[in-house]
Design an enzyme around this catalytic site. Structure first.
Site, PDB file in Angstrom:
ATOM      1  N   GLN A  11       9.225  50.227  -9.927  1.00  0.00           N
ATOM      2  CA  GLN A  11      10.302  49.074  -9.854  1.00  0.00           C
ATOM      3  C   GLN A  11      10.189  48.545 -11.157  1.00  0.00           C
ATOM      4  OE1 GLN A  11       8.499  46.515  -6.751  1.00  0.00           O
ATOM      5  NE2 GLN A  11       9.959  45.085  -6.693  1.00  0.00           N
ATOM      6  N   SER A  87       3.047  53.341 -10.345  1.00  0.00           N
ATOM      7  CA  SER A  87       3.069  52.648  -9.269  1.00  0.00           C
ATOM      8  C   SER A  87       3.891  53.132  -7.866  1.00  0.00           C
ATOM      9  CB  SER A  87       3.644  51.307  -9.602  1.00  0.00           C
ATOM     10  OG  SER A  87       3.478  50.209  -8.414  1.00  0.00           O
ATOM     11  N   LEU A  88       4.949  52.825  -7.527  1.00  0.00           N
ATOM     12  CA  LEU A  88       5.730  53.322  -6.430  1.00  0.00           C
ATOM     13  C   LEU A  88       5.784  54.822  -6.774  1.00  0.00           C
ATOM     14  CD1 LEU A  88       7.888  53.283  -4.140  1.00  0.00           C
ATOM     15  CD2 LEU A  88       9.565  52.864  -6.019  1.00  0.00           C
ATOM     16  N   ARG A 112       4.700  49.415   2.727  1.00  0.00           N
ATOM     17  CA  ARG A 112       4.297  48.955   1.275  1.00  0.00           C
ATOM     18  C   ARG A 112       5.198  47.725   0.631  1.00  0.00           C
ATOM     19  NH1 ARG A 112       4.785  50.238  -4.448  1.00  0.00           N
ATOM     20  NH2 ARG A 112       2.791  50.543  -5.562  1.00  0.00           N
ATOM     21  N   HIS A 187      -0.606  44.836  -8.041  1.00  0.00           N
ATOM     22  CA  HIS A 187      -1.873  45.538  -8.741  1.00  0.00           C
ATOM     23  C   HIS A 187      -2.903  44.424  -9.345  1.00  0.00           C
ATOM     24  CE1 HIS A 187       0.365  49.130  -8.433  1.00  0.00           C
ATOM     25  NE2 HIS A 187       1.317  48.657  -8.942  1.00  0.00           N
ATOM     26  N   GLN A 237      -4.469  51.625  -5.011  1.00  0.00           N
ATOM     27  CA  GLN A 237      -3.596  51.363  -5.888  1.00  0.00           C
ATOM     28  C   GLN A 237      -3.209  49.845  -5.777  1.00  0.00           C
ATOM     29  OE1 GLN A 237       0.501  52.233  -5.680  1.00  0.00           O
ATOM     30  NE2 GLN A 237       0.327  53.831  -7.039  1.00  0.00           N
TER      31      GLN A 237
END
Length: 293
Positions: A11, A87-88, A112, A187, A237
């Site tokens: 993102q 991340s993603l 998610r 996060h 995560q």
């Protein structure tokens, strides 16, 4: 053969119009995505930047586009020695490595993104140019804030309650502090409720052992092919930092020679350049680039 790693963006790498050149070659995946999501990726990427930046849209769009570009490269007979994502982007890394199929990955990304979009009560701010020792000391002394994205030596994102994030920004001298337009403290431990719900989804998902090594956000110094380990790390995560700087240092230490960013933008290659300047960098964000590579 050059020892290379494919890296997948997260993102923040989205751009209006991304992926439109993939409409024909990615026809089947765009159709499958619309079936899973209930909306069209191709239509969504043509809306305005504000709409596209909404978490529930950004994450699926980025996932689908990176997956199609991955398919094009693989059709040419290309393959990486390892994969990782920011991340993603870790979901695309798992797709590329054969841990999950396209539809399974998109179902996970859909759930998610919705859980993250629903999160509230937190804030995130990107910090550029600072004394790292001073920053880490202040974070350690402050409750409800964490160094959420360790992107490079001089670029990080902090995440936590709005008050805690504001306190850090007031007490640590930085060149730039950029509040991020997100719904929650991604996060960080403040995502525990969303993470618990998502863990139940992950528990019901079959993870195959990877065909190639996967470097995860939560354990950047331990590449693995174990499907069970990768699922466990994905569970962590959402509440754990993205340790991208350490991933870059690991790649350099392990003798990787080339990093290929597969997906929208050039954010990750820019970060690799800062932490691991020995790696050659390639960006594959368009059909033309994928065909020419």
């Amino acid at each position: 053969m050059t020892k290379n790693v494919w890296i997948f963006p997260g993102q923040g790498s989205q751009a209006v119009g991304m992926g439109l050149d993939l409409e024909t070659v990615g026809k089947d995946k765009f159709a499958k995505a619309e079936q899973i999501l209930g909306w069209s990726v191709l239509e969504k990427v043509q809306t305005d930047a504000t709409e596209l930046a909404k978490t529930q849209f950004t994450q699926p769009c980025l996932y689908v586009i990176s997956a199609i570009l991955t398919d094009i490269l693989k059709t040419k007979g290309l393959s990486p020695h390892a994969v990782t994502g920011h991340s993603l982007g870790e979901y695309n890394a798992l797709y590329c490595a054969g841990v999950i199929d396209f539809a399974t990955g998109l179902e996970l990304v859909k759930q998610r993104s919705l859980l993250m979009a629903e999160a509230s009560g937190g804030a995130m701010t990107a910090l550029i140019g600072f004394d790292r020792h001073a920053l880490e000391a202040e974070i350690a002394a402050t409750e409800n804030v964490i160094l959420a994205n360790d992107n490079s030596a001089d670029q990080v994102v902090i995440s936590g309650t709005a008050a805690a994030v504001k306190s850090i920004c007031e007490r640590v001298k930085v060149k730039r502090a950029i509040p991020l337009a997100v719904s929650g403290a991604f996060h960080s431990p403040l995502m525990a409720e969303a993470a618990a719900k998502f863990a139940k989804v992950l528990e019901q998902t079959i993870f195959n052992d990877a065909e190639i090594s996967v470097i995860s956000n939560v354990e950047p110094n331990d590449a693995t092919t174990s499907g069970q380990v990768l699922r466990d790390r994905l569970c962590q995560q959402m509440t754990s930092p993205v340790r991208w700087r350490e991933i870059c240092l690991y790649l350099a230490a392990q003798g990787y020679e080339q990093a290929i960013e597969v997906g929208s933008g050039k954010v990750l290659t820019g970060l690799v350049k800062r932490s691991a300047p020995s790696l050659a960098l390639v960006n594959i964000s368009t059909l033309e680039q994928a065909i020419a590579f």
